[in-house]
Design a protein around this motif. Structure first.
Motif, mmCIF file in Angstrom:
data_model
loop_
_atom_site.group_PDB
_atom_site.id
_atom_site.type_symbol
_atom_site.label_atom_id
_atom_site.label_comp_id
_atom_site.label_asym_id
_atom_site.label_seq_id
_atom_site.Cartn_x
_atom_site.Cartn_y
_atom_site.Cartn_z
ATOM 1 N N CYS A 216 -14.052 11.035 -4.585
ATOM 2 C CA CYS A 216 -15.044 11.362 -5.604
ATOM 3 C C CYS A 216 -15.329 12.858 -5.564
ATOM 4 O O CYS A 216 -15.293 13.475 -4.499
ATOM 5 N N THR B 235 -19.145 12.176 -9.723
ATOM 6 C CA THR B 235 -18.999 10.986 -8.882
ATOM 7 C C THR B 235 -19.286 11.380 -7.442
ATOM 8 O O THR B 235 -18.955 12.487 -7.012
ATOM 9 N N TRP C 114 -21.833 10.810 -17.177
ATOM 10 C CA TRP C 114 -21.985 11.103 -15.754
ATOM 11 C C TRP C 114 -21.879 12.608 -15.541
ATOM 12 O O TRP C 114 -21.108 13.304 -16.225
ATOM 13 N N GLY D 220 -22.274 7.340 -9.066
ATOM 14 C CA GLY D 220 -22.352 8.701 -9.567
ATOM 15 C C GLY D 220 -23.732 9.046 -10.084
ATOM 16 O O GLY D 220 -24.646 8.217 -10.091
#
Length: 583
Positions: free
Chosen positions: A109, A140, A137, A156
């Motif tokens: 991520c 993450t 988002w 996230g």
């Protein structure tokens, strides 16, 4: 020398001799006329081991070791400290790494708002990348495979209306990399985790006052589109009151079924009747005495209120305030905390009796999370037992029926860290909990929950036995962090059968031996190391992720020799020329 005689590289033996003083070198030389004699001299290798690694002589040999020579060789030869690959497909800070249980895949991520899935073969390669920006988002931050590796949980930071930041959890199928469901998660650093193959835990936060709130932990079905009369897609697990601006964060689940058969038992101190508390051991110092400092005593909890019914106490508090006597002057913050304490005393379900598992085949699981009671920075570990009937979304959405005096759930156990918790990880058998924290000053007093004490640059690595709920071994110090309280961030650690590893803000990853409590390796990066991950099937493979946007792959010297032996060797040019001449 016999071909089958065990052998260490000459450089290692040379380092041993450099470490010893002149008299010791002479005494070794008397024994060392033949290498076979050295390799078979257990007394010599025991002395070299204790002195070279600076291990206390109270520490016995690793329970799985056959000889001191093999132990010396293990700590040299099996540490994943050789960089073999640098993965540069991310274009921003890499925040987290997680392996599948089979070890065949791992996920990463990043601040670039992608989650990438990698294939762990002889040479690691990128298999898939999912961009989460179309779902609003920001980035993450965490991922976890479910127990059969068919699903991937990705956590996230979600940008909501008016640029407010919350969290969200996405579930991705590993069969075709499709997005199956999304679940809100507040605050975002709850992260989320799997409870079983198809159910995951998320959080929500409800404000009650300026510094008082309520955390609700939800059980969610990974397949949100499937709902029937008997099975919901969501069910409330626990509802817990938060005081003094604290919140529940960083949830994880521990399985109690293997507590009686751990991979590595860390109880040699008990076997040696060493019942005295262990001080912190600074691995960065030149001597044990310099680094040994007594561990600060835990911060005392809020003063106990008089043992009177909560409703009476609340009424007395209000009467005293209205009449202007009976209580000292309070700030608004202190008043809110007192009222919340009095209210919750008569509105909380009592903790479960007999928290410690007694049945080795117990199906009980622990929900573990960071929390607090004095300030907003996480300084306590809360533990709540999850019973078998709670491990499904079947039943009422709001969970079990509650009486009016059971509005909140209480914690079954609380561990006070006396510092800012910045990382947690479970051993593979879930018996031990490893905790990264930055200590508060020993005698600090917190008068304002919005102004926590300053935190140390040194990171303490604590170890807690979840079977006894007690701290074991000494807190280790080797890695460092520099950000203040309000900027402090999570540094993910990982634990294998024999080792524990962690990132740090000093541009290094670190590896310790779990049995001997010694630092074995520092792994170089160009910026903060945020996360580390051991392969669950091969602890001689370690990954590190950094703000320098790279993921580095580290293998042990032994694994490198095996790896090179597997590669086909190119024939020498002369040999090829001769073959061509014959043809």
């Amino acid at each position: 020398m016999d071909a089958g005689c065990p052998r260490l590289p000459d450089t290692v033996l040379f380092e041993i001799f450099l470490y010893l003083d002149h008299a010791d070198v002479l005494s070794v030389g008397l024994v060392c006329q033949q290498w076979r004699a050295v390799a078979r001299d257990e007394f010599l290798w025991k002395e070299l081991f204790y002195r070279y690694y600076r291990v206390s002589r109270d520490v016995p040999r690793h329970p799985g070791a056959v000889s001191w020579y093999e132990e010396f060789q293990r700590l040299y030869d099996t540490i994943p400290c050789v960089e073999v690959q640098a993965l540069k497909e991310h274009n921003d800070q890499v925040l987290h790494l997680s392996f599948s249980h089979s070890g065949c895949l791992f996920a990463s991520c990043s601040k670039d708002c992608t989650v990438k899935i990698w294939s762990n073969e002889l040479d690691i390669s990128l298999q898939h990348s999912s961009n989460m920006r179309p779902y609003n988002w920001s980035y993450t931050q965490f991922s976890q495979f479910n127990s059969d590796d068919s699903l991937l949980l990705v956590s996230g930071v979600f940008v909501g209306p008016h640029n407010s930041s919350s969290g969200e959890i996405a579930v991705i199928s590993m069969e075709n990399f499709t997005l199956l469901s999304r679940v809100r998660n507040k605050p975002y650093d709850v992260f989320g985790c799997w409870l079983n193959e198809t159910n995951l835990i998320s959080g929500n936060l409800h404000r009650i006052g300026r510094i008082t709130s309520c955390s609700v932990l939800w059980l969610n079905n990974a397949f949100q589109g499937i709902e029937s009369e008997n099975v919901n897609v969501v069910k409330r697990l626990f509802k817990i009151q938060n005081l003094n601006a604290s919140t529940i964060r960083t949830v994880m689940v521990a399985d109690c079924s293997r507590y009686d058969s751990p991979d590595l038992l860390l109880d040699y101190e008990e076997q040696l009747a060493a019942s005295s508390p262990r001080p912190a051991f600074d691995l960065g110092s030149d001597s044990e005495e310099e680094g040994a400092k007594p561990r600060p005593p835990p911060e005392p909890a809020l003063q106990e209120l008089p043992d009177v019914p909560a409703e009476h106490g609340l009424q007395q508090l209000f009467d005293g305030i209205m009449e202007g006597h009976g209580r000292p002057a309070m700030t608004d913050t202190e008043l809110e905390t007192k009222v919340a304490e009095l209210f919750v005393r008569n509105r909380t379900k009592p903790p479960e009796p007999n928290l410690l598992p007694t049945d080795s085949n117990s199906k009980t699981k622990y929900l573990i999370f960071t929390t607090g009671c004095l300030t907003y920075s996480p300084h306590q570990i809360g533990i709540k037992r999850i019973l078998p009937h709670q491990m499904t979304t079947a039943g009422p959405v709001l969970g079990e029926e509650r009486r009016s005096d059971e509005f909140f759930d209480s914690l079954d156990h609380v561990i006070d860290i006396h510092g800012h918790i910045i990382g947690m990880g479970l051993s593979p058998d879930h018996r031990y909990l490893y905790v990264n924290s930055r200590a508060w000053p020993r005698d600090c007093v917190i008068s304002d929950p919005m102004q926590p004490p300053p935190i140390a640059e040194e990171i303490d690595l604590h170890v807690f036995d979840l079977k006894t709920m007690k701290e074991v071994k000494r807190a280790l110090r080797a890695h460092r962090a520099y950000t203040p309280n309000e900027e402090c961030f999570f540094i993910f650690l990982d634990v294998s059968r024999d080792f524990v590893a962690s990132g740090a803000e000093d541009r290094h990853g670190y590896i310790w031996d779990r049995h001997y409590n010694i630092c074995l390796a520092k792994l170089q990066h160009d910026n903060v190391v945020n996360s580390v991950a051991f392969s669950p099937v091969e602890q001689e493979l370690l990954l590190t992720a950094s703000d320098d946007t790279t993921i580095k792959v580290w293998r042990s010297p032994r694994a490198m020799r095996i790896r090179q032996a597997r590669r086909p060797r190119p024939r020498k040019l002369l040999f090829s020329w001769l073959l061509n001449q014959k043809s």
